[in-house]
Design an enzyme around this catalytic site. Structure first.
Site, PDB file in Angstrom:
ATOM      1  N   PRO A 228       0.848  -1.209   0.000  1.00  0.00           N
ATOM      2  CA  PRO A 228       0.000   0.000   0.000  1.00  0.00           C
ATOM      3  C   PRO A 228       0.879   1.253   0.000  1.00  0.00           C
ATOM      4  O   PRO A 228       1.516   1.575   0.996  1.00  0.00           O
ATOM      5  CB  PRO A 228      -0.812  -0.135   1.295  1.00  0.00           C
ATOM      6  CG  PRO A 228      -0.055  -1.083   2.147  1.00  0.00           C
ATOM      7  CD  PRO A 228       0.816  -1.935   1.275  1.00  0.00           C
ATOM      8  N   ASP A 404       5.699   2.632   2.431  1.00  0.00           N
ATOM      9  CA  ASP A 404       4.822   1.489   2.686  1.00  0.00           C
ATOM     10  C   ASP A 404       3.945   1.828   3.894  1.00  0.00           C
ATOM     11  O   ASP A 404       4.440   1.926   5.022  1.00  0.00           O
ATOM     12  CB  ASP A 404       5.714   0.258   2.961  1.00  0.00           C
ATOM     13  CG  ASP A 404       4.914  -1.023   3.139  1.00  0.00           C
ATOM     14  OD1 ASP A 404       3.705  -0.940   3.451  1.00  0.00           O
ATOM     15  OD2 ASP A 404       5.509  -2.109   2.976  1.00  0.00           O
ATOM     16  N   HIS A 405       2.659   1.986   3.631  1.00  0.00           N
ATOM     17  CA  HIS A 405       1.774   2.456   4.701  1.00  0.00           C
ATOM     18  C   HIS A 405       1.554   1.399   5.779  1.00  0.00           C
ATOM     19  O   HIS A 405       1.016   1.688   6.846  1.00  0.00           O
ATOM     20  CB  HIS A 405       0.441   2.885   4.088  1.00  0.00           C
ATOM     21  CG  HIS A 405      -0.277   3.935   4.897  1.00  0.00           C
ATOM     22  ND1 HIS A 405       0.205   4.439   6.085  1.00  0.00           N
ATOM     23  CD2 HIS A 405      -1.447   4.589   4.677  1.00  0.00           C
ATOM     24  CE1 HIS A 405      -0.629   5.334   6.572  1.00  0.00           C
ATOM     25  NE2 HIS A 405      -1.641   5.454   5.724  1.00  0.00           N
ATOM     26  N   ARG A 406       1.961   0.159   5.523  1.00  0.00           N
ATOM     27  CA  ARG A 406       1.863  -0.857   6.576  1.00  0.00           C
ATOM     28  C   ARG A 406       2.890  -0.582   7.664  1.00  0.00           C
ATOM     29  O   ARG A 406       2.750  -1.000   8.804  1.00  0.00           O
ATOM     30  CB  ARG A 406       2.104  -2.264   6.002  1.00  0.00           C
ATOM     31  CG  ARG A 406       1.051  -2.723   5.025  1.00  0.00           C
ATOM     32  CD  ARG A 406       1.479  -4.003   4.334  1.00  0.00           C
ATOM     33  NE  ARG A 406       2.746  -3.843   3.623  1.00  0.00           N
ATOM     34  CZ  ARG A 406       3.350  -4.813   2.953  1.00  0.00           C
ATOM     35  NH1 ARG A 406       2.823  -6.027   2.927  1.00  0.00           N
ATOM     36  NH2 ARG A 406       4.483  -4.585   2.309  1.00  0.00           N
ATOM     37  N   ILE A 408       4.787   2.668   7.751  1.00  0.00           N
ATOM     38  CA  ILE A 408       4.976   4.094   8.045  1.00  0.00           C
ATOM     39  C   ILE A 408       3.638   4.821   7.993  1.00  0.00           C
ATOM     40  O   ILE A 408       2.892   4.706   7.013  1.00  0.00           O
ATOM     41  CB  ILE A 408       5.974   4.700   7.028  1.00  0.00           C
ATOM     42  CG1 ILE A 408       7.352   4.064   7.253  1.00  0.00           C
ATOM     43  CG2 ILE A 408       6.048   6.206   7.149  1.00  0.00           C
ATOM     44  CD1 ILE A 408       8.253   4.144   6.075  1.00  0.00           C
TER      45      ILE A 408
END
Ligand code: CAO
Length: 432
Positions: A228, A404-406, A408
């Site tokens: 993501p 990477d939104h998982r 950060i």
């Protein structure tokens, strides 16, 4: 009574001497009516030759690479059931057992089994046209069907067959690889791309993708769909940095060293990674832990005639700007000469993709997994900046950080770019 039947190449239009590109069955295999026996390929299409009936393959009379025309004998099958509904009964003829060398399992109390030449059912509808222009996945109808059954999107599968053809084994390997991905990374099912014959609309030509593009394309696609992404844009005021860079550039030009803004970026990024350690990390295989790295190796995307490669500069924290500029020129030069080894492209912590030498403003770089962030840099330009009650001309450098939104959060993402911009606006900080 068992009957050995001959399978002949059915009506395949006006094609003659068509190449067999794949033979799917061998002697001893049990086949059902309509199962594909082999695949033919003309310069326009691939087509499967299905079995006209169920039974056991006694002998294949052809192999991959052979060329056949309508009526050619391709297989002997010991038929056990009904003919396929679509078998071409009208042209099927029963003949006495021919005096061939074929072993036909005679049965003492019954008449000698006959070999019945039967044209296979019509070749399966062309799975796709193969105009010389197409860059779509190249596979036989049976492989397409197999892929469809497994929910595999063929354009994603790298073909190992001749001319890049996707084989059944390629599809199997693709599925195995998808299952082996860390939890949460696979399983994406998308609709198959429409198959378009572009030549219908005008003149076209086919240009094969380079090996690098094929490889990097698969990785980029995987990273784009499985991570993501968020991209944070910002601008760094590099007016002072640029003045310093030009001064350094003049001093080092005599030694043949070109100092571009990228050398400063490398140092500044490491500074930011030290400040925000979660960016210098990768998710472990379980996806539940972060592997924090204590080293600072930075990848640099290099545009080469063959495609994008990303050599990695090691221990950037231990090197000065001049040394980095020298290494950058050396490694990007070698990348363009195709002299970079696989090892030199591994172990990166974060990648910088600089398009600043070309132009553009902001863009969305794709994370180079297993890294968790990538910094895109575009071309700096003079802009009016409101400062102390008036506009001042300042040199602004566009930054685009995809993360990477998982791993950060948005707040951390913007803190990172804000800090990076601060470092770049006051490069004295790099000496701290
Ligand atoms: N703003 C303004 N000018 C810039 C700049 C920037 N951000 N970055 C570089 N420049 C200038 C340089 O100073 C140099 O100027 P001079 O010719 O006047 O000295 C010129 O642009 C050309 O620089 P360069 O591109 O040769 O050198 P670099 O160190 O900036 O970049 C490299 C090296 C290998 C990264 C680059 O050549 C390259 O391949 N970039 C493309 C990377 C890419 O394709 N990324 C896309 C990946 S998709 O995510």
């Amino acid at each position: 009574m068992t009957t050995i039947k001959q399978v002949l190449v059915p009506d395949i239009g006006n094609f003659k001497d068509v190449e067999i590109i794949e033979v799917m069955v061998k002697a001893g295999d049990t086949v059902k009516a309509e199962d594909a026996l082999l695949t033919l390929e003309t310069d326009k299409a691939t087509m499967d030759v299905p079995s006209p009936f169920s039974g056991v393959v006694k002998e294949m009379k052809v192999k991959a690479g052979d060329k056949v025309s309508e009526g050619a004998l391709v297989a002997l099958i010991e038929a056990s059931g009904e003919a396929a509904a679509s078998a071409i009964a009208p042209v099927a003829v029963t003949v006495p057992a021919p005096a061939t060398k074929t072993v036909l399992q005679p049965q003492p109390s019954t008449p000698a089994p006959a070999t019945v030449p039967t044209p296979a059912p019509p070749p399966r509808a062309t799975s796709r046209e193969l105009p010389a222009t197409s860059s779509l996945a190249h596979a036989s109808p049976s492989v397409r069907r197999f892929a469809r059954e497994l929910g595999v999107s063929l354009p994603q599968v790298r073909g190992s067959g001749e001319k890049g053809r996707v084989t059944r084994e390629d599809v199997q390997n693709f599925v195995k690889a998808a299952l082996a991905l860390p939890r949460g990374a696979g399983g994406l099912q998308v609709a198959e791309m429409p198959l378009v014959d572009f030549a219908k609309y005008g003149a076209v030509e086919s240009k094969p993708l380079s090996r690098i593009k094929k490889l990097s394309g698969a990785w980029l696609h995987r990273n784009w769909v499985s991570i993501p992404h968020i991209t944070q844009h910002d601008e760094a005021d590099i007016t002072e940095m640029e003045a310093f860079r030009k001064q350094l550039g003049t001093e080092y030009a005599a030694q043949g060293i070109k100092i571009t803004p990228l050398a400063f970026m490398l140092k500044a990024v490491v500074e930011a990674l030290q400040q925000f350690p979660d960016f210098n990390a990768s998710l472990d295989a379980s996806g539940e832990n972060l592997v924090l790295k204590k080293y600072f190796h930075i990848g640099v995307a290099v545009d080469t005639p063959e495609g994008l490669v990303v050599p990695v500069l090691r221990d950037v924290n231990q090197k000065g700007i001049v040394q980095l500029a020298r290494e950058l020129a050396e490694i990007s030069g070698r990348a363009r000469e195709k002299k970079i080894t696989a090892a030199e492209m591994q172990g990166g912590c974060l990648t910088i993709s600089s398009l600043g030498g070309i132009g553009g403003s902001f863009f969305t770089p794709i994370i180079n997994a297993p890294e968790v962030a990538i910094l895109g840099v575009s071309r700096s330009s003079m802009k009016p900046v409101w400062k102390d009650g008036k506009f001042e001309p300042r040199l602004l450098l566009p930054l685009s950080l995809s993360y990477d939104h998982r791993v950060i959060d948005g707040a951390a993402g913007v803190r990172f770019t804000t800090y990076l911009a601060q470092v770049l606006s006051d490069v004295r900080r790099l000496a701290l």
